[in-house]
Design a protein around this motif. Structure first.
Motif, PDB file in Angstrom:
ATOM      1  N   GLY A 103       0.511  -1.156  -0.357  1.00  0.00           N
ATOM      2  CA  GLY A 103       0.050  -0.019  -0.109  1.00  0.00           C
ATOM      3  C   GLY A 103       0.523   1.466   0.067  1.00  0.00           C
ATOM      4  N   LEU A 104       1.885   0.822  -0.364  1.00  0.00           N
ATOM      5  CA  LEU A 104       2.759   2.209  -0.193  1.00  0.00           C
ATOM      6  C   LEU A 104       2.737   2.863  -1.982  1.00  0.00           C
ATOM      7  CD1 LEU A 104       6.571   1.459   1.352  1.00  0.00           C
ATOM      8  CD2 LEU A 104       4.294   3.274   2.329  1.00  0.00           C
ATOM      9  N   GLU A 105       2.872   1.636  -2.541  1.00  0.00           N
ATOM     10  CA  GLU A 105       1.515   2.831  -4.039  1.00  0.00           C
ATOM     11  C   GLU A 105       1.010   2.748  -4.749  1.00  0.00           C
ATOM     12  OE1 GLU A 105       3.493   4.426  -5.845  1.00  0.00           O
ATOM     13  OE2 GLU A 105       5.409   4.752  -5.381  1.00  0.00           O
ATOM     14  N   THR A 106      -0.192   2.653  -4.923  1.00  0.00           N
ATOM     15  CA  THR A 106      -1.535   2.273  -5.554  1.00  0.00           C
ATOM     16  C   THR A 106      -2.069   1.890  -7.032  1.00  0.00           C
ATOM     17  OG1 THR A 106      -1.809   4.683  -6.779  1.00  0.00           O
ATOM     18  CG2 THR A 106      -2.489   4.265  -4.449  1.00  0.00           C
ATOM     19  N   VAL A 107      -2.541   0.844  -7.071  1.00  0.00           N
ATOM     20  CA  VAL A 107      -2.191   0.210  -8.326  1.00  0.00           C
ATOM     21  C   VAL A 107      -3.143   1.085  -9.553  1.00  0.00           C
ATOM     22  CG1 VAL A 107      -1.730  -1.772  -7.280  1.00  0.00           C
ATOM     23  CG2 VAL A 107      -3.622  -0.908  -7.808  1.00  0.00           C
ATOM     24  N   ALA A 165     -10.188   5.003  -4.198  1.00  0.00           N
ATOM     25  CA  ALA A 165      -9.408   4.236  -2.790  1.00  0.00           C
ATOM     26  C   ALA A 165     -10.735   3.980  -1.615  1.00  0.00           C
ATOM     27  CB  ALA A 165      -8.932   5.302  -2.561  1.00  0.00           C
ATOM     28  N   VAL A 166     -10.164   2.964  -0.894  1.00  0.00           N
ATOM     29  CA  VAL A 166     -10.868   2.741   0.591  1.00  0.00           C
ATOM     30  C   VAL A 166     -10.283   3.842   1.325  1.00  0.00           C
ATOM     31  CG1 VAL A 166     -10.534  -0.211   0.101  1.00  0.00           C
ATOM     32  CG2 VAL A 166      -8.509   1.795   1.472  1.00  0.00           C
ATOM     33  N   SER A 167     -11.068   3.716   2.588  1.00  0.00           N
ATOM     34  CA  SER A 167     -11.024   5.369   4.007  1.00  0.00           C
ATOM     35  C   SER A 167      -9.657   4.707   4.639  1.00  0.00           C
ATOM     36  CB  SER A 167     -11.698   4.733   4.848  1.00  0.00           C
ATOM     37  OG  SER A 167     -11.462   3.964   5.137  1.00  0.00           O
ATOM     38  N   PRO A 168      -9.245   6.095   4.380  1.00  0.00           N
ATOM     39  CA  PRO A 168      -7.462   5.439   5.343  1.00  0.00           C
ATOM     40  C   PRO A 168      -7.484   5.148   6.289  1.00  0.00           C
ATOM     41  CG  PRO A 168      -8.373   8.629   4.782  1.00  0.00           C
ATOM     42  CD  PRO A 168      -9.407   7.003   4.513  1.00  0.00           C
ATOM     43  N   GLN A 169      -8.269   4.443   7.081  1.00  0.00           N
ATOM     44  CA  GLN A 169      -8.704   3.467   8.598  1.00  0.00           C
ATOM     45  C   GLN A 169      -8.598   2.118   7.900  1.00  0.00           C
ATOM     46  OE1 GLN A 169     -11.770   4.755  10.617  1.00  0.00           O
ATOM     47  NE2 GLN A 169     -11.318   3.375  12.167  1.00  0.00           N
ATOM     48  N   GLY A 196      -7.088 -12.268   0.899  1.00  0.00           N
ATOM     49  CA  GLY A 196      -8.185 -12.343   0.927  1.00  0.00           C
ATOM     50  C   GLY A 196      -9.014 -11.108   0.607  1.00  0.00           C
ATOM     51  N   GLU A 197      -8.926 -10.043   0.407  1.00  0.00           N
ATOM     52  CA  GLU A 197      -9.509  -8.996   0.325  1.00  0.00           C
ATOM     53  C   GLU A 197      -8.848  -8.073  -1.125  1.00  0.00           C
ATOM     54  OE1 GLU A 197      -9.560  -6.774   4.108  1.00  0.00           O
ATOM     55  OE2 GLU A 197     -10.688  -8.106   5.109  1.00  0.00           O
ATOM     56  N   ASP A 198      -9.610  -7.385  -1.817  1.00  0.00           N
ATOM     57  CA  ASP A 198      -9.072  -5.942  -3.000  1.00  0.00           C
ATOM     58  C   ASP A 198      -8.411  -5.318  -1.543  1.00  0.00           C
ATOM     59  OD1 ASP A 198     -10.220  -7.154  -5.078  1.00  0.00           O
ATOM     60  OD2 ASP A 198     -11.574  -5.930  -5.121  1.00  0.00           O
ATOM     61  N   PHE A 199      -7.264  -4.949  -1.643  1.00  0.00           N
ATOM     62  CA  PHE A 199      -6.443  -4.067  -0.989  1.00  0.00           C
ATOM     63  C   PHE A 199      -6.040  -2.211  -1.803  1.00  0.00           C
ATOM     64  CE2 PHE A 199      -2.135  -2.770   0.280  1.00  0.00           C
ATOM     65  CZ  PHE A 199      -2.388  -3.558   1.184  1.00  0.00           C
ATOM     66  N   GLY A 200      -6.787  -1.948  -1.040  1.00  0.00           N
ATOM     67  CA  GLY A 200      -6.481  -0.720  -1.006  1.00  0.00           C
ATOM     68  C   GLY A 200      -7.218   0.069  -2.008  1.00  0.00           C
ATOM     69  N   TYR A 201      -8.614  -0.934  -2.451  1.00  0.00           N
ATOM     70  CA  TYR A 201      -9.297  -0.265  -2.986  1.00  0.00           C
ATOM     71  C   TYR A 201     -10.754  -1.117  -3.663  1.00  0.00           C
ATOM     72  CZ  TYR A 201      -7.875  -3.993  -6.244  1.00  0.00           C
ATOM     73  OH  TYR A 201      -7.965  -5.257  -7.144  1.00  0.00           O
ATOM     74  N   VAL A 202     -11.240  -0.163  -3.634  1.00  0.00           N
ATOM     75  CA  VAL A 202     -13.132  -0.829  -4.071  1.00  0.00           C
ATOM     76  C   VAL A 202     -13.279  -0.574  -5.937  1.00  0.00           C
ATOM     77  CG1 VAL A 202     -13.570  -1.560  -1.713  1.00  0.00           C
ATOM     78  CG2 VAL A 202     -14.599   1.099  -2.756  1.00  0.00           C
ATOM     79  N   GLU A 203     -13.241  -1.921  -6.347  1.00  0.00           N
ATOM     80  CA  GLU A 203     -13.810  -1.458  -7.977  1.00  0.00           C
ATOM     81  C   GLU A 203     -15.464  -1.471  -7.797  1.00  0.00           C
ATOM     82  OE1 GLU A 203     -12.395  -4.599  -9.673  1.00  0.00           O
ATOM     83  OE2 GLU A 203     -13.204  -3.635 -12.027  1.00  0.00           O
ATOM     84  N   LYS A 204     -15.990  -0.296  -7.747  1.00  0.00           N
ATOM     85  CA  LYS A 204     -17.274   0.192  -8.228  1.00  0.00           C
ATOM     86  C   LYS A 204     -17.189   1.210  -9.589  1.00  0.00           C
ATOM     87  CE  LYS A 204     -21.205   2.412  -5.468  1.00  0.00           C
ATOM     88  NZ  LYS A 204     -21.125   3.748  -5.111  1.00  0.00           N
ATOM     89  N   ASP A 205     -18.464   0.560 -10.366  1.00  0.00           N
ATOM     90  CA  ASP A 205     -19.150   1.551 -11.664  1.00  0.00           C
ATOM     91  C   ASP A 205     -17.490   0.987 -12.642  1.00  0.00           C
ATOM     92  OD1 ASP A 205     -21.479   1.559 -10.779  1.00  0.00           O
ATOM     93  OD2 ASP A 205     -20.606   3.638  -9.543  1.00  0.00           O
ATOM     94  N   ASP A 206     -17.060   0.175 -12.584  1.00  0.00           N
ATOM     95  CA  ASP A 206     -15.672  -0.104 -13.527  1.00  0.00           C
ATOM     96  C   ASP A 206     -15.257   0.785 -13.872  1.00  0.00           C
ATOM     97  OD1 ASP A 206     -16.793  -2.171 -14.861  1.00  0.00           O
ATOM     98  OD2 ASP A 206     -17.741  -0.772 -16.577  1.00  0.00           O
ATOM     99  N   ALA A 207     -14.658   1.683 -11.803  1.00  0.00           N
ATOM    100  CA  ALA A 207     -13.398   2.338 -12.061  1.00  0.00           C
ATOM    101  C   ALA A 207     -13.180   1.515  -9.886  1.00  0.00           C
ATOM    102  CB  ALA A 207     -14.135   3.952 -11.811  1.00  0.00           C
ATOM    103  N   TYR A 208     -12.202   2.045 -10.068  1.00  0.00           N
ATOM    104  CA  TYR A 208     -11.165   2.121  -8.798  1.00  0.00           C
ATOM    105  C   TYR A 208     -11.182   3.441  -7.677  1.00  0.00           C
ATOM    106  CZ  TYR A 208      -8.924  -2.225 -10.559  1.00  0.00           C
ATOM    107  OH  TYR A 208      -8.410  -3.418 -10.912  1.00  0.00           O
TER     108      TYR A 208
END
Ligand code: ADP
Ligand code: MG
Length: 255
Positions: free
Chosen positions: A54-58, A81-85, A67-79
């Motif tokens: 998570g030092l860089e975003t993909v 960022a998850v909350s800072p927390q 087992g989890e999408d890391f650092g992002y959620v995919e929605k409406d064909d776009a990435y």
């Protein structure tokens, strides 16, 4: 399948400006597996590791960690960022050790090891201190807790850095050329600590030029060149009988 301690990348892409540094990387590390990335300088090895913690975003592709999408959620064909927390929570489960140790120079070894649990996880200082002492003992540095980084050798500093990463109870450990900055006689003590971790079932993804270590300890080897995963397979097989010409040429140069 238990997803803790797993890494999955599919067609992972990352650019800096117009420079495409990762060009569709596929990678799978199962729980408890040791995977080793090799390849020439500038091929994107560090960038890949930095994405996995998570030092860089993909930019594109899939990155699933534990087992989890890391650092992002995919929605409406776009990435998005998850909350800072949430990101901090995900990142806390992936330990990373750098070539240059990156210890806090103004803090003792023990305080370095305690810092994550106390500051990020709000662990009680007494509990964190006891755990730090245990971890320092685990990396062969019992009794060195009061020393400052400048009073320790490079090999000792790197072992403190490993203990500091372990203090967050990660399910995955990443190592980016952890022995490259060390004098040759200090490499062995750091590799011994890493070997011990591997034997205790830690999932590990590491970039290294220590081919003998890779052959002994790694399950898989990934050879990267110019942002592409050129060859991936059983560590001993890839190192002894590389299929791809670029892997052959690289190994001839480094072995
Ligand atoms: P490696 O670890 O295999 O030597 P890196 O992942 O460090 O390769 O770098 C791959 C390429 O990406 C290099 O050309 C490097 O200059 C470039 N690069 C890495 N980080 C950045 C950044 N933050 N900004 C711009 N370019 C970068
Ligand atoms: Mg690098």
């Amino acid at each position: 399948m238990k997803a803790d301690g797993t890494i999955v990348a599919r067609k992972l892409c990352k650019s800096f400006g117009s420079h495409q540094v990762l060009r569709g990387i596929d990678l799978t590390v199962a729980a408890g597996e040791i995977s080793c990335i090799i390849g020439p300088s500038g091929s994107g090895k560090s960038t890949l590791l930095r994405c996995v913690n998570g030092l860089e975003t993909v930019d594109r592709g899939v990155l699933r960690v534990n087992g989890e999408d890391f650092g992002y959620v995919e929605k409406d064909d776009a990435y998005h960022a998850v909350s800072p927390q949430r990101l901090a929570e995900q990142r806390s489960r992936v330990g990373m050790v750098f070539q240059q140790f990156n210890l806090f120079p103004n803090m003792t070894a023990e305080s370095n090891v305690m810092s994550g649990p106390v500051l990020v996880k709000k662990v009680d200082r007494k509990v964190a201190r006891e755990r730090a002492q245990e971890l320092l003992a685990q990396v062969g540095l019992a009794g060195c807790g009061h020393k400052y980084p400048a009073q320790l050798s490079g090999g000792q500093q790197q072992r403190v850095a490993i203990a500091r990463a372990l203090a967050m109870d990660p399910s995955i450990m990443l190592f980016d050329e952890p022995t490259s900055a060390l004098d040759p006689e200090l490499v062995g003590e750091v590799l011994a600590v890493m070997r011990d971790l591997a034997h205790h079932g830690m999932t590990m993804l590491l970039v290294t030029h220590e081919m003998a270590f890779a052959r002994d300890v790694a399950d898989e080897v990934l050879f990267m060149d110019e942002g592409v995963a050129v060859e991936r397979g059983d560590a001993r097989e890839v190192l002894a009988n590389p299929r791809e010409k670029r892997t052959q040429e690289f190994l001839e140069r480094v072995l």
